[in-house]
Design a protein around this motif. Structure first.
Motif, PDB file in Angstrom:
ATOM      1  N   ASP A   1       0.888  -1.264   0.174  1.00  0.00           N
ATOM      2  CA  ASP A   1       0.020   0.122  -0.163  1.00  0.00           C
ATOM      3  C   ASP A   1       0.895   1.318   0.074  1.00  0.00           C
ATOM      4  N   ARG A   2       1.746   1.276   0.865  1.00  0.00           N
ATOM      5  CA  ARG A   2       2.578   2.491   0.849  1.00  0.00           C
ATOM      6  C   ARG A   2       3.753   2.500  -0.487  1.00  0.00           C
ATOM      7  N   ALA A   3       3.849   1.745  -1.004  1.00  0.00           N
ATOM      8  CA  ALA A   3       4.742   1.566  -2.134  1.00  0.00           C
ATOM      9  C   ALA A   3       4.048   1.839  -3.609  1.00  0.00           C
ATOM     10  N   ALA A   4       2.594   2.013  -3.555  1.00  0.00           N
ATOM     11  CA  ALA A   4       1.739   2.136  -4.693  1.00  0.00           C
ATOM     12  C   ALA A   4       2.273   3.405  -5.528  1.00  0.00           C
ATOM     13  N   ASP A   5       2.515   4.513  -4.937  1.00  0.00           N
ATOM     14  CA  ASP A   5       2.740   5.694  -5.757  1.00  0.00           C
ATOM     15  C   ASP A   5       4.430   5.596  -6.451  1.00  0.00           C
ATOM     16  N   SER A   6       5.214   4.924  -5.866  1.00  0.00           N
ATOM     17  CA  SER A   6       6.659   4.904  -6.300  1.00  0.00           C
ATOM     18  C   SER A   6       6.993   3.433  -6.887  1.00  0.00           C
ATOM     19  N   TYR A   7       5.833   2.740  -7.082  1.00  0.00           N
ATOM     20  CA  TYR A   7       6.240   1.357  -7.637  1.00  0.00           C
ATOM     21  C   TYR A   7       6.842   1.293  -9.005  1.00  0.00           C
ATOM     22  N   ASP A   8       5.841   1.980  -9.957  1.00  0.00           N
ATOM     23  CA  ASP A   8       6.124   2.065 -11.351  1.00  0.00           C
ATOM     24  C   ASP A   8       7.416   2.619 -11.754  1.00  0.00           C
ATOM     25  N   ARG A   9       7.872   3.584 -11.006  1.00  0.00           N
ATOM     26  CA  ARG A   9       9.272   4.207 -11.091  1.00  0.00           C
ATOM     27  C   ARG A   9      10.545   3.159 -11.046  1.00  0.00           C
ATOM     28  N   ALA A  10      10.494   2.367 -10.122  1.00  0.00           N
ATOM     29  CA  ALA A  10      11.271   1.515  -9.449  1.00  0.00           C
ATOM     30  C   ALA A  10      11.312   0.095 -10.119  1.00  0.00           C
ATOM     31  N   ALA A  11      10.257  -0.207 -10.819  1.00  0.00           N
ATOM     32  CA  ALA A  11      10.086  -1.707 -11.131  1.00  0.00           C
ATOM     33  C   ALA A  11      10.578  -2.281 -12.201  1.00  0.00           C
ATOM     34  N   ALA A  12      11.756  -1.955 -12.647  1.00  0.00           N
ATOM     35  CA  ALA A  12      12.424  -2.636 -14.111  1.00  0.00           C
ATOM     36  C   ALA A  12      12.618  -3.901 -13.795  1.00  0.00           C
ATOM     37  N   VAL A  13      13.049  -4.468 -12.774  1.00  0.00           N
ATOM     38  CA  VAL A  13      12.995  -6.045 -12.522  1.00  0.00           C
ATOM     39  C   VAL A  13      11.932  -6.766 -12.796  1.00  0.00           C
ATOM     40  N   GLN A  14      10.666  -6.080 -12.440  1.00  0.00           N
ATOM     41  CA  GLN A  14       9.343  -6.475 -12.393  1.00  0.00           C
ATOM     42  C   GLN A  14       8.890  -6.638 -13.678  1.00  0.00           C
ATOM     43  N   ARG A  15       9.085  -5.478 -14.444  1.00  0.00           N
ATOM     44  CA  ARG A  15       8.705  -5.288 -15.660  1.00  0.00           C
ATOM     45  C   ARG A  15       9.543  -6.559 -16.579  1.00  0.00           C
ATOM     46  N   GLU A  16      10.839  -6.747 -16.459  1.00  0.00           N
ATOM     47  CA  GLU A  16      11.410  -7.662 -17.065  1.00  0.00           C
ATOM     48  C   GLU A  16      10.940  -9.268 -16.679  1.00  0.00           C
ATOM     49  N   VAL A  17      10.593  -9.399 -15.621  1.00  0.00           N
ATOM     50  CA  VAL A  17      10.003 -10.618 -15.233  1.00  0.00           C
ATOM     51  C   VAL A  17       8.388 -10.921 -16.059  1.00  0.00           C
TER      52      VAL A  17
ATOM     53  N   GLY B   1      -3.133 -31.055  -7.286  1.00  0.00           N
ATOM     54  CA  GLY B   1      -3.673 -31.505  -8.803  1.00  0.00           C
ATOM     55  C   GLY B   1      -3.065 -30.827 -10.031  1.00  0.00           C
ATOM     56  N   LEU B   2      -2.062 -29.971 -10.024  1.00  0.00           N
ATOM     57  CA  LEU B   2      -1.718 -29.196 -11.275  1.00  0.00           C
ATOM     58  C   LEU B   2      -0.652 -30.031 -11.546  1.00  0.00           C
ATOM     59  N   THR B   3      -0.251 -29.868 -13.054  1.00  0.00           N
ATOM     60  CA  THR B   3       0.752 -30.864 -13.683  1.00  0.00           C
ATOM     61  C   THR B   3       1.688 -29.501 -14.171  1.00  0.00           C
ATOM     62  N   LEU B   4       3.095 -29.845 -13.837  1.00  0.00           N
ATOM     63  CA  LEU B   4       3.960 -29.009 -14.250  1.00  0.00           C
ATOM     64  C   LEU B   4       4.170 -29.254 -15.710  1.00  0.00           C
ATOM     65  N   ILE B   5       4.117 -28.126 -16.643  1.00  0.00           N
ATOM     66  CA  ILE B   5       4.361 -28.347 -18.142  1.00  0.00           C
ATOM     67  C   ILE B   5       5.606 -27.463 -18.671  1.00  0.00           C
ATOM     68  N   ALA B   6       6.052 -26.663 -17.759  1.00  0.00           N
ATOM     69  CA  ALA B   6       7.270 -25.935 -18.250  1.00  0.00           C
ATOM     70  C   ALA B   6       7.665 -24.840 -17.098  1.00  0.00           C
ATOM     71  N   ARG B   7       8.887 -24.915 -17.118  1.00  0.00           N
ATOM     72  CA  ARG B   7       9.628 -23.986 -16.044  1.00  0.00           C
ATOM     73  C   ARG B   7      10.735 -23.459 -16.642  1.00  0.00           C
ATOM     74  N   ASP B   8      11.299 -22.292 -16.018  1.00  0.00           N
ATOM     75  CA  ASP B   8      12.636 -21.705 -16.214  1.00  0.00           C
ATOM     76  C   ASP B   8      12.976 -20.924 -14.900  1.00  0.00           C
ATOM     77  N   LEU B   9      14.241 -21.208 -14.645  1.00  0.00           N
ATOM     78  CA  LEU B   9      14.719 -20.956 -13.209  1.00  0.00           C
ATOM     79  C   LEU B   9      16.066 -20.003 -13.590  1.00  0.00           C
ATOM     80  N   ASP B  10      16.037 -19.117 -14.784  1.00  0.00           N
ATOM     81  CA  ASP B  10      17.221 -18.378 -14.773  1.00  0.00           C
ATOM     82  C   ASP B  10      16.845 -17.135 -13.858  1.00  0.00           C
ATOM     83  N   PRO B  11      18.102 -16.547 -13.230  1.00  0.00           N
ATOM     84  CA  PRO B  11      17.722 -15.227 -12.373  1.00  0.00           C
ATOM     85  C   PRO B  11      17.666 -14.170 -13.270  1.00  0.00           C
ATOM     86  N   ALA B  12      17.140 -13.015 -12.494  1.00  0.00           N
ATOM     87  CA  ALA B  12      17.019 -11.670 -12.906  1.00  0.00           C
ATOM     88  C   ALA B  12      17.980 -10.787 -12.019  1.00  0.00           C
TER      89      ALA B  12
END
Length: 271
Positions: free
Chosen positions: A16-32, A188-199
């Motif tokens: 909640d506190r981060a809502a106003d600043s989130y978009d300016r700092a979320a470069a990794v989140q956008r990459e993900v 009951g969920l089946t894994l069909i793909a995964r990727d474990l490369d860090p950001a």
């Protein structure tokens, strides 16, 4: 109040506190989000897709990617933090999406009502069994969940550097990929793909890295106790310890131990 409930309240307040600043700092989140979109493109649900849930939508960057790939679907934008949803409403006309303020561990959705789930960097704050159980129940048979979450090596550089300063827990410990996969299979969920490369988040100095972590709301989540501000000597120790991670290009990294999963609900469930 249970420790788990206290943790959830801490998560909600932080974002909640981060809502106003989130978009300016979320470069990794956008990459993900872009990485998750690439995984999703190759792991579509069986049958028609008319309703997609963004589980932990934040300010809505992932919603744009989902809408671009599935322009005709109805989008349910769910987040635990009211201020994040308020930001979302400011940038999207009424009727484009259905905002929903709710807990991922207690979804107010009918069983089998969702064709696909998109969740980017939200589930790491949850209990895997609880959250994945809720998503599995909401998915229809043949539906798919596209999930980006974080593993235990997240911000390991910061954890290592703070160990030179004190014995407090400054970085939350996240679940390993094996825990997420086991929890998915148990519901009951089946894994069909995964990727474990860090950001990686990158900044010219430690203050910049910590400023971005604070701006996205993750700075105080997982602390075991309230800390006093670091004194000058402690800050110099922290900087010196972190400096050993400087890259050849001159930037300091912060590792995000990224776990990307595509999980399918079988056409015929076995209850």
């Amino acid at each position: 109040m249970t420790e788990h409930r206290r943790h959830k309240q801490q998560v909600r307040k932080a974002f909640d506190r981060a809502a106003d600043s989130y978009d300016r700092a979320a470069a990794v989140q956008r990459e993900v989000c872009h990485r998750l979109a690439a995984l999703a493109a190759g792991t579509l649900p069986s049958g028609p897709v008319s309703r997609i849930l963004d589980a932990g939508c934040g300010t809505g960057f992932g919603l744009d990617l989902v809408a671009r790939s599935h322009p005709a679907v109805h989008l349910v934008a769910l987040d635990f933090a009211p201020a994040m949803l308020a930001r979302l409403r400011q940038h999207r006309p009424a009727g484009e999406i259905s905002p929903l303020c709710a807990d991922l561990e207690a979804l107010p959705l009918a069983a089998g009502s969702i064709d696909a789930v998109w969740s980017s960097l939200a589930l790491q704050w949850c209990d895997p069994a609880l959250a994945l159980g809720q998503l599995a129940d909401a998915l229809r048979p043949g539906g798919v969940a596209w999930i980006a979450t974080l593993g235990p090596a997240t911000l390991w550089e910061l954890r290592e550097a703070f160990a030179r300063v004190d014995a407090a827990s400054h970085v939350i410990g996240f679940h390993a990929p094996s825990a997420w996969i086991a929890a998915a299979e148990n519901v009951g969920l089946t894994l069909i793909a995964r990727d474990l490369d860090p950001a990686y988040a990158l900044a010219p100095d430690l203050r910049g890295l910590l400023r971005d972590i604070k701006a996205i709301g993750a700075h105080s989540v997982g602390e075991q106790r309230r800390r006093k501000p670091l004194g000058r000597a402690a800050w110099r120790t922290l900087e010196a310890a972190y400096e050993t991670h400087r890259r050849p290009d001159g930037l300091l990294p912060a590792t995000y131990d990224l776990i990307l999963l595509a999980l399918r609900k079988p056409e015929t469930s076995h209850d």
